[in-house]
Design a protein around this motif. Structure first.
Motif, PDB file in Angstrom:
ATOM      1  N   ILE A  13       0.849  -1.194   0.000  1.00 48.45           N
ATOM      2  CA  ILE A  13       0.000   0.000   0.000  1.00 48.45           C
ATOM      3  C   ILE A  13       0.884   1.243   0.000  1.00 48.45           C
ATOM      4  CG2 ILE A  13      -1.741   1.297   1.301  1.00 48.45           C
ATOM      5  CD1 ILE A  13      -2.679  -1.445   2.415  1.00 48.45           C
ATOM      6  N   GLY A  14       0.702   2.060  -1.002  1.00 48.91           N
ATOM      7  CA  GLY A  14       1.508   3.280  -1.108  1.00 48.91           C
ATOM      8  C   GLY A  14       2.791   3.075  -1.895  1.00 48.91           C
ATOM      9  N   GLY A  15       3.112   1.825  -2.217  1.00 51.08           N
ATOM     10  CA  GLY A  15       4.343   1.561  -2.973  1.00 51.08           C
ATOM     11  C   GLY A  15       4.236   2.095  -4.399  1.00 51.08           C
ATOM     12  N   GLN A  16       5.263   2.812  -4.837  1.00 54.25           N
ATOM     13  CA  GLN A  16       5.249   3.400  -6.187  1.00 54.25           C
ATOM     14  C   GLN A  16       6.503   3.031  -6.951  1.00 54.25           C
ATOM     15  OE1 GLN A  16       4.874   7.614  -5.385  1.00 54.25           O
ATOM     16  NE2 GLN A  16       2.667   7.451  -5.134  1.00 54.25           N
ATOM     17  N   ASN A  17       7.326   2.160  -6.352  1.00 52.83           N
ATOM     18  CA  ASN A  17       8.610   1.822  -6.962  1.00 52.83           C
ATOM     19  C   ASN A  17       8.536   0.398  -7.525  1.00 52.83           C
ATOM     20  OD1 ASN A  17      11.337   0.694  -7.124  1.00 52.83           O
ATOM     21  ND2 ASN A  17      11.990   2.672  -6.303  1.00 52.83           N
ATOM     22  N   PHE A  18       8.580   0.314  -8.840  1.00 53.60           N
ATOM     23  CA  PHE A  18       8.409  -0.978  -9.518  1.00 53.60           C
ATOM     24  C   PHE A  18       9.481  -1.978  -9.091  1.00 53.60           C
ATOM     25  CE2 PHE A  18       9.181  -3.759 -13.237  1.00 53.60           C
ATOM     26  CZ  PHE A  18       7.927  -4.325 -13.355  1.00 53.60           C
ATOM     27  N   GLU A  19      10.723  -1.528  -9.004  1.00 48.68           N
ATOM     28  CA  GLU A  19      11.813  -2.438  -8.655  1.00 48.68           C
ATOM     29  C   GLU A  19      11.595  -3.054  -7.275  1.00 48.68           C
ATOM     30  OE1 GLU A  19      15.661  -0.654  -8.311  1.00 48.68           O
ATOM     31  OE2 GLU A  19      16.686  -2.584  -8.409  1.00 48.68           O
ATOM     32  N   ILE A  67       8.722  -3.360  -5.602  1.00 47.02           N
ATOM     33  CA  ILE A  67       7.537  -4.228  -5.594  1.00 47.02           C
ATOM     34  C   ILE A  67       7.864  -5.596  -6.204  1.00 47.02           C
ATOM     35  CG2 ILE A  67       5.282  -4.538  -6.739  1.00 47.02           C
ATOM     36  CD1 ILE A  67       4.654  -1.637  -6.010  1.00 47.02           C
ATOM     37  N   ARG A  68       8.638  -5.606  -7.261  1.00 51.02           N
ATOM     38  CA  ARG A  68       8.956  -6.875  -7.928  1.00 51.02           C
ATOM     39  C   ARG A  68      10.040  -7.662  -7.187  1.00 51.02           C
ATOM     40  NH1 ARG A  68       6.221  -9.451  -9.586  1.00 51.02           N
ATOM     41  NH2 ARG A  68       7.151 -10.341 -11.456  1.00 51.02           N
ATOM     42  N   THR A  69      11.100  -6.990  -6.742  1.00 43.28           N
ATOM     43  CA  THR A  69      12.186  -7.749  -6.110  1.00 43.28           C
ATOM     44  C   THR A  69      11.794  -8.253  -4.722  1.00 43.28           C
ATOM     45  OG1 THR A  69      13.191  -5.704  -5.299  1.00 43.28           O
ATOM     46  CG2 THR A  69      14.055  -6.597  -7.371  1.00 43.28           C
ATOM     47  N   ARG A  70      10.863  -7.559  -4.062  1.00 49.28           N
ATOM     48  CA  ARG A  70      10.437  -8.018  -2.738  1.00 49.28           C
ATOM     49  C   ARG A  70       9.193  -8.899  -2.812  1.00 49.28           C
ATOM     50  NH1 ARG A  70      11.547  -2.581   0.937  1.00 49.28           N
ATOM     51  NH2 ARG A  70      13.690  -2.300   0.228  1.00 49.28           N
ATOM     52  N   GLY A  71       8.710  -9.135  -4.010  1.00 47.53           N
ATOM     53  CA  GLY A  71       7.629 -10.112  -4.192  1.00 47.53           C
ATOM     54  C   GLY A  71       6.259  -9.665  -3.729  1.00 47.53           C
ATOM     55  N   PHE A  85       1.491  -2.565 -21.143  1.00 41.39           N
ATOM     56  CA  PHE A  85       1.427  -1.119 -21.412  1.00 41.39           C
ATOM     57  C   PHE A  85       2.635  -0.671 -22.230  1.00 41.39           C
ATOM     58  CE2 PHE A  85       3.219   2.980 -20.124  1.00 41.39           C
ATOM     59  CZ  PHE A  85       2.213   3.851 -20.490  1.00 41.39           C
ATOM     60  N   LEU A  86       3.811  -1.266 -21.934  1.00 46.74           N
ATOM     61  CA  LEU A  86       5.049  -0.843 -22.594  1.00 46.74           C
ATOM     62  C   LEU A  86       4.972  -1.001 -24.111  1.00 46.74           C
ATOM     63  CD1 LEU A  86       7.556  -2.427 -20.061  1.00 46.74           C
ATOM     64  CD2 LEU A  86       7.227   0.020 -20.475  1.00 46.74           C
ATOM     65  N   SER A  87       4.566  -2.173 -24.580  1.00 46.69           N
ATOM     66  CA  SER A  87       4.508  -2.385 -26.034  1.00 46.69           C
ATOM     67  C   SER A  87       3.374  -1.585 -26.663  1.00 46.69           C
ATOM     68  CB  SER A  87       4.385  -3.875 -26.362  1.00 46.69           C
ATOM     69  OG  SER A  87       3.260  -4.419 -25.728  1.00 46.69           O
ATOM     70  N   GLU A  88       2.241  -1.521 -25.972  1.00 53.54           N
ATOM     71  CA  GLU A  88       1.112  -0.739 -26.513  1.00 53.54           C
ATOM     72  C   GLU A  88       1.511   0.714 -26.688  1.00 53.54           C
ATOM     73  OE1 GLU A  88      -2.485  -1.162 -24.224  1.00 53.54           O
ATOM     74  OE2 GLU A  88      -2.240  -3.343 -24.162  1.00 53.54           O
ATOM     75  N   TRP A  89       2.173   1.249 -25.659  1.00 57.18           N
ATOM     76  CA  TRP A  89       2.577   2.656 -25.682  1.00 57.18           C
ATOM     77  C   TRP A  89       3.661   2.887 -26.730  1.00 57.18           C
ATOM     78  CZ3 TRP A  89       7.461   4.428 -23.719  1.00 57.18           C
ATOM     79  CH2 TRP A  89       7.596   5.815 -23.730  1.00 57.18           C
ATOM     80  N   THR A 113       1.776   6.397 -11.178  1.00 62.19           N
ATOM     81  CA  THR A 113       3.171   6.552 -10.796  1.00 62.19           C
ATOM     82  C   THR A 113       3.905   5.210 -10.859  1.00 62.19           C
ATOM     83  OG1 THR A 113       2.624   8.444  -9.410  1.00 62.19           O
ATOM     84  CG2 THR A 113       4.713   7.345  -8.950  1.00 62.19           C
ATOM     85  N   LEU A 114       3.240   4.140 -10.422  1.00 56.34           N
ATOM     86  CA  LEU A 114       3.870   2.812 -10.493  1.00 56.34           C
ATOM     87  C   LEU A 114       4.129   2.432 -11.955  1.00 56.34           C
ATOM     88  CD1 LEU A 114       4.869   0.278  -9.090  1.00 56.34           C
ATOM     89  CD2 LEU A 114       2.515  -0.562  -9.021  1.00 56.34           C
ATOM     90  N   ASN A 115       3.220   2.779 -12.843  1.00 54.98           N
ATOM     91  CA  ASN A 115       3.416   2.507 -14.269  1.00 54.98           C
ATOM     92  C   ASN A 115       4.601   3.286 -14.836  1.00 54.98           C
ATOM     93  OD1 ASN A 115       1.740   0.528 -15.205  1.00 54.98           O
ATOM     94  ND2 ASN A 115       0.553   1.882 -16.543  1.00 54.98           N
ATOM     95  N   MET A 116       4.750   4.526 -14.383  1.00 54.08           N
ATOM     96  CA  MET A 116       5.891   5.326 -14.840  1.00 54.08           C
ATOM     97  C   MET A 116       7.194   4.741 -14.300  1.00 54.08           C
ATOM     98  SD  MET A 116       4.781   7.591 -16.877  1.00 54.08           S
ATOM     99  CE  MET A 116       3.681   6.251 -17.336  1.00 54.08           C
ATOM    100  N   SER A 117       7.171   4.238 -13.060  1.00 54.19           N
ATOM    101  CA  SER A 117       8.351   3.608 -12.482  1.00 54.19           C
ATOM    102  C   SER A 117       8.708   2.345 -13.275  1.00 54.19           C
ATOM    103  CB  SER A 117       8.083   3.267 -11.013  1.00 54.19           C
ATOM    104  OG  SER A 117       9.146   2.525 -10.469  1.00 54.19           O
ATOM    105  N   MET A 118       7.691   1.579 -13.656  1.00 52.89           N
ATOM    106  CA  MET A 118       7.915   0.382 -14.475  1.00 52.89           C
ATOM    107  C   MET A 118       8.553   0.763 -15.810  1.00 52.89           C
ATOM    108  SD  MET A 118       5.071  -2.060 -16.196  1.00 52.89           S
ATOM    109  CE  MET A 118       4.541  -0.735 -17.286  1.00 52.89           C
ATOM    110  N   THR A 119       8.040   1.814 -16.431  1.00 56.31           N
ATOM    111  CA  THR A 119       8.566   2.259 -17.728  1.00 56.31           C
ATOM    112  C   THR A 119      10.019   2.707 -17.585  1.00 56.31           C
ATOM    113  OG1 THR A 119       6.342   2.970 -18.322  1.00 56.31           O
ATOM    114  CG2 THR A 119       8.141   3.833 -19.675  1.00 56.31           C
TER     115      THR A 119
END
Ligand SMILES: Nc1ncnc2c1ncn2[C@@H]1O[C@H](COP(=O)(O)OP(=O)(O)OP(=O)(O)O)[C@@H](O)[C@H]1O
Ligand SMILES: [Mg+2]
Length: 62
Positions: free
Chosen positions: A7-13, A15-19, A28-32, A51-57
């Protein structure tokens, strides 16, 4: 096993590395990219993952 929601997490790295629970929006990446637009306006309500999507990008293009 249930995953923890970041909750409140906006950092893609983090969120993914900590599971943390993550709904895969990487398509979204290929569509965009294939859209080829020079400007993209993202109109979504609060807490919709902008914001999480922008962090992913950002991570993808590192
Ligand atoms: N793809 C996702 N998978 C899992 N949880 C998500 C996802 N996208 C967003 N969330 C959850 O929703 C929360 C809000 O995401 P985010 O802060 O990116 O939204 P926002 O649209 O930028 O909000 P605001 O308009 O308030 O800036 C995140 O902290 C996370 O808990
Ligand atoms: Mg935001």
């Amino acid at each position: 096993m249930a995953r923890t929601i970041s909750i409140g997490g906006q950092n893609f790295e983090i969120i993914r590395t900590r599971g943390y629970f993550y709904i895969d929006k990487t398509s979204f990446l290929s569509e965009w990219w294939e859209g080829g637009d020079s400007v993209t306006l993202i109109t979504r309500p609060r807490r919709f993952g902008k914001t999480l999507n922008m962090s992913m990008t950002e991570q993808f293009f590192l």
